[in-house]
Design an enzyme around this catalytic site. Structure first.
Site, PDB file in Angstrom:
ATOM      1  N   HIS A   1      27.684 -64.967  21.223  1.00 44.29           N
ATOM      2  CA  HIS A   1      26.408 -64.939  21.949  1.00 44.29           C
ATOM      3  C   HIS A   1      25.212 -65.195  21.027  1.00 44.29           C
ATOM      4  O   HIS A   1      24.087 -65.261  21.533  1.00 44.29           O
ATOM      5  CB  HIS A   1      26.232 -63.612  22.682  1.00 44.29           C
ATOM      6  CG  HIS A   1      26.922 -63.571  24.002  1.00 44.29           C
ATOM      7  ND1 HIS A   1      26.292 -63.841  25.193  1.00 44.29           N
ATOM      8  CD2 HIS A   1      28.221 -63.310  24.313  1.00 44.29           C
ATOM      9  CE1 HIS A   1      27.153 -63.735  26.180  1.00 44.29           C
ATOM     10  NE2 HIS A   1      28.340 -63.418  25.682  1.00 44.29           N
TER      11      HIS A   1
ATOM     12  N   GLU B   1      10.907 -67.044  43.807  1.00 43.00           N
ATOM     13  CA  GLU B   1      10.912 -66.729  45.231  1.00 43.00           C
ATOM     14  C   GLU B   1      11.940 -67.596  45.955  1.00 43.00           C
ATOM     15  O   GLU B   1      12.621 -67.149  46.880  1.00 43.00           O
ATOM     16  CB  GLU B   1       9.516 -66.950  45.806  1.00 43.00           C
ATOM     17  CG  GLU B   1       9.353 -66.449  47.235  1.00 43.00           C
ATOM     18  CD  GLU B   1       7.909 -66.477  47.687  1.00 43.00           C
ATOM     19  OE1 GLU B   1       7.686 -66.450  48.910  1.00 43.00           O
ATOM     20  OE2 GLU B   1       7.015 -66.534  46.820  1.00 43.00           O
TER      21      GLU B   1
END
Length: 738
Positions: free
Chosen positions: A264, A719
């Site tokens: 990672h 959104e």
């Protein structure tokens, strides 16, 4: 409790009622009538009930663990597929909609090797020196070279939820980069200078775990050396704080603080698993500079550490080709991402791919395979038995020709280059007789960062996780004997107890992030080695509420979270599942047998879970005992469906919501959360190319207009994505009644 195991404790006089072939039998164990034989029989009944109770809890705990782990690894495969798509974009398209894809190129394929370019270093130094720290800033002020006062100030500030100013972050990273450039790939340390050395595993942004380790074990110092074995960032919310602390102690105690690279510590992985987003949210003005510098710092982290010439510490593991002497000669700074093949190797393969396609195109085995393709059930990879679980789960990595990826239309260049990584099946021709040097180096790094142990002998591609290899006890024994070692310590896999031994005690897995999947799901641990090299394990668990919960409550909390994640997987594949269910339901009754239901979900989701055991928690039964298959979708729905989006497209968006968010964040150049209509179109061209799906321009324009709520020509894509987030109806009811 199940029928036949009812036990009631009634004060001093104990009455035990059980079922004896359907007839209740009562043992009155009052003080006057109790005989030794009845007492013994009652004790056996209690013991039998308790063992069954614990066995049921353990079964739930194990399948919960399998769900979490299989979904995690399926997500890693999705990331590898997406990063391969980015590689394809970079290698095959010079323009996107008439514009250079400068942002993608800049993020994923920097033109200048900034890790070793002195001009770039000087420019960065001048840049952070001119950053002003306002008087209103109340966080810690660092002065270099660092002192104990500075590290204490950092620890205190982060405990108080303060943020280090961007100037000091850039300065710290610049000093760390210069220090790491002087370090070899393999660090050799000795335990003779201290009583013991402490090795920690994955932290994954869990600052509380790091602080708890320091509280229990002491801060790093000349008398208390540490090795942190990679995966400092991603998933958790405090990744930047963790690397600031670790890098600060590295500069303060360079001979006693050692950091290995994990899988990672990779800027492409960070795009998916949260670290990139975290940095941009905490450092809106200078986040891009911090990420660019971190990309270089991560590529310079050492790959392995050897203790007393006897103990090898790497993040992932080994393959049958791992060679420490060769690994020490690798130019590690060139491996910016283990997910991306070195550029010159890709160029060479592109030439071979082109010529092969003209001849018809044969398949190429994974670079880690030994010349044959292992037998697989179509569309399904089975994970080899490993030390992690007795009933491991698996999922396959879909190729461009799998059911999840429609074949490209005629005339469209097939994205073969994006599959030139050891994580995915390839569709090019024969491998070269001798891979180029940079590709050999890259494979060595990939194996060390991504591999996992298995119980069987041999070495095979890690198709379950999607990267690296599975290595058996014989591979471990061979490498240890070759280099005169006696022990391998690795991380990379979450373990319920924080650590695990396998390969006859020659391999230790250490994992330091407690509560990794869910509150109470696992302990964290670290291991200490003294001059005798005898490992001593220390376990812990950061807990805010689980201490107050019973064992059954802790299992139930984790189980509920895992089942919700599994229900979301089912919902994201609703169309495929319904098509397969209806093929078995020839009379359109809405019901199929349990065997047919388990076969369908296993073949579609490819998670290799105990579906028969999970069936009562996921789906309802009809009175005749058949499965009402549509009931597995009853408890979840989309958040706020957009009317202009067709149901099938909405399901696709739900399934690939994370991928879409990554592409959005790349195109959102100023990281404002707002993108223009034109940028929205570019996003869809990338997204549809990634999935090989056809979405016409009119549908894209209609969708864009429908979500431009204030009609200002820009779209709030957070959104937009929220509309395709699945919600659990039970959670909504609890919120309404809460």
């Amino acid at each position: 409790m199940q029928k036949g195991n009812n036990v009631a404790i009634m004060g001093c006089g104990t009455s035990i009622t059980t079922e004896n072939q359907g007839r209740p039998t009562e043992f009155d164990m009052s003080a006057k009538q109790c005989s030794p034989a009845l007492t013994m029989k009652a004790a056996i009944l209690i013991q039998r009930w308790y063992r069954r109770y614990i066995a049921r809890l353990e079964m739930r705990r194990r399948y919960t663990w399998n769900i979490f782990q299989s979904i995690e690894y399926a997500g890693e495969q999705d990331q590898l597929q997406l990063s391969s798509f980015f590689s394809f974009m970079l290698d095959n398209f010079s323009q996107l909609n008439g514009k250079e894809p400068d942002l993608i190129s800049h993020l994923l394929d920097p033109a200048v090797d900034t890790a070793v370019d002195p001009v770039v270093e000087d420019q960065r130094q001048c840049r952070y020196e001119h950053i002003l720290v306002p008087e209103s800033y109340s966080g810690p002020h660092l002065s270099f070279p660092l002192s104990v006062t500075d590290t204490n100030a950092l620890l205190g500030a982060f405990k108080e939820q303060q943020t280090l100013h961007a100037k000091y972050v850039l300065q710290l990273l610049d000093k760390t980069q210069k220090f790491l450039k002087q370090m070899p790939n393999v660090i050799y340390v000795s335990s003779s200078y201290a009583k013991e050395i402490t090795i920690c595993g994955d932290l994954h942004g869990r600052l509380d775990d790091l602080l708890l380790i320091f509280y229990k074990n002491g801060l790093p110092s000349a008398e208390n050396p540490y090795i942190f074995n990679g995966d400092f960032v991603d998933r958790g919310k405090k990744s930047i704080e963790i690397i600031i602390i670790l890098f600060a102690f590295l500069l303060l105690y360079p001979d006693h603080m050692h950091l290995n690279r994990g899988n990672h510590e990779d800027h492409i992985m960070n795009l998916r698993y949260g670290f990139t987003k975290e940095v941009m949210q905490k450092y809106k003005t200078h986040g891009r500079e911090i990420l660019q510098l971190l990309q270089d710092v991560f590529s310079l982290l050492p790959i392995a550490t050897v203790i007393d010439n006897k103990v090898l510490v790497v993040h992932g593991g080994l393959s049958d080709h791992t060679d420490l002497d060769f690994l020490n000669t690798v130019k590690r700074h060139k491996v910016k991402s283990a997910l991306r093949l070195p550029k010159c190797s890709v160029d060479r393969k592109d030439v071979r791919t082109s010529s092969t396609r003209q001849r018809g195109g044969a398949r190429l085995h994974s670079p880690h395979s030994t010349g044959h393709v292992p037998h697989r059930r179509k569309g399904h990879h089975t994970r080899p038995s490993s030390s992690s679980s007795s009933s491991s789960s698996s999922s396959s990595t879909p190729s461009v020709c799998s059911p999840h990826h429609r074949p490209p239309s005629p005339g469209t260049p097939c994205p073969t280059s994006m599959l030139q990584v050891p994580f995915l099946d390839s569709i090019v021709s024969l491998a070269p007789p001798q891979p180029p040097r940079d590709e050999l180096e890259w494979k060595q790094v990939v194996d060390v960062l991504w591999s996992d142990p298995k119980t069987q002998n041999g070495c095979s591609p890690n198709s379950f996780r999607g990267g690296g290899c599975y290595f058996g006890p014989d591979v471990t024994e061979q490498l240890l004997r070759k280099h005169g070692l006696c022990l391998l310590i690795r991380s990379h896999e979450c373990k319920q107890d924080g650590y695990e031994l396998c390969h006859n005690g020659q391999v230790i897995t250490i994992f330091s992030a407690s509560n990794y999947y869910e509150e109470g799901s696992n302990r964290g641990a670290y291991v200490k080695l003294g001059p005798e090299l005898v490992p001593h394990f220390f376990q812990y668990q950061v807990s805010r509420c689980t201490r107050k919960l019973t064992l059954q409550q802790r299992v139930s909390v984790a189980e509920s979270s895992a089942l919700k994640a599994l229900q979301e997987k089912l919902f994201a594949h609703r169309s495929e599942l319904m098509t397969a269910f209806q093929q078995h339901d020839v009379n359109n009754t809405g019901k199929i047998s349990t065997a047919e239901w388990t076969q369908v979900v296993d073949s579609v989701l490819r998670l290799d879970l105990p579906w028969r055991t999970l069936r009562p928690r996921l789906v309802q039964l009809a009175p005749d005992g058949d499965v009402e298959y549509e009931s597995c979708f009853d408890s979840i729905s989309l958040g706020q469906p957009i009317p202009k989006v067709a149901p099938n497209l909405a399901e696709t968006l739900c399934r690939y919501r994370t991928d879409l968010e990554i592409i959005f964040n790349i195109i959102d150049k100023d990281h404002s959360g707002q993108i223009s209509i034109e940028e929205f179109r570019q996003t869809w061209k990338l997204f549809s190319s990634h999935l090989n799906m056809d979405v016409d321009d009119k549908a894209i324009d209609d969708m864009a207009r429908s979500i431009d709520f204030n009609k200002d020509g820009s779209i709030d894509f957070n959104e937009f994505l929220e509309a395709f987030r699945v919600v659990h109806k039970l959670d909504i009811k609890e919120q309404q009644h809460g």
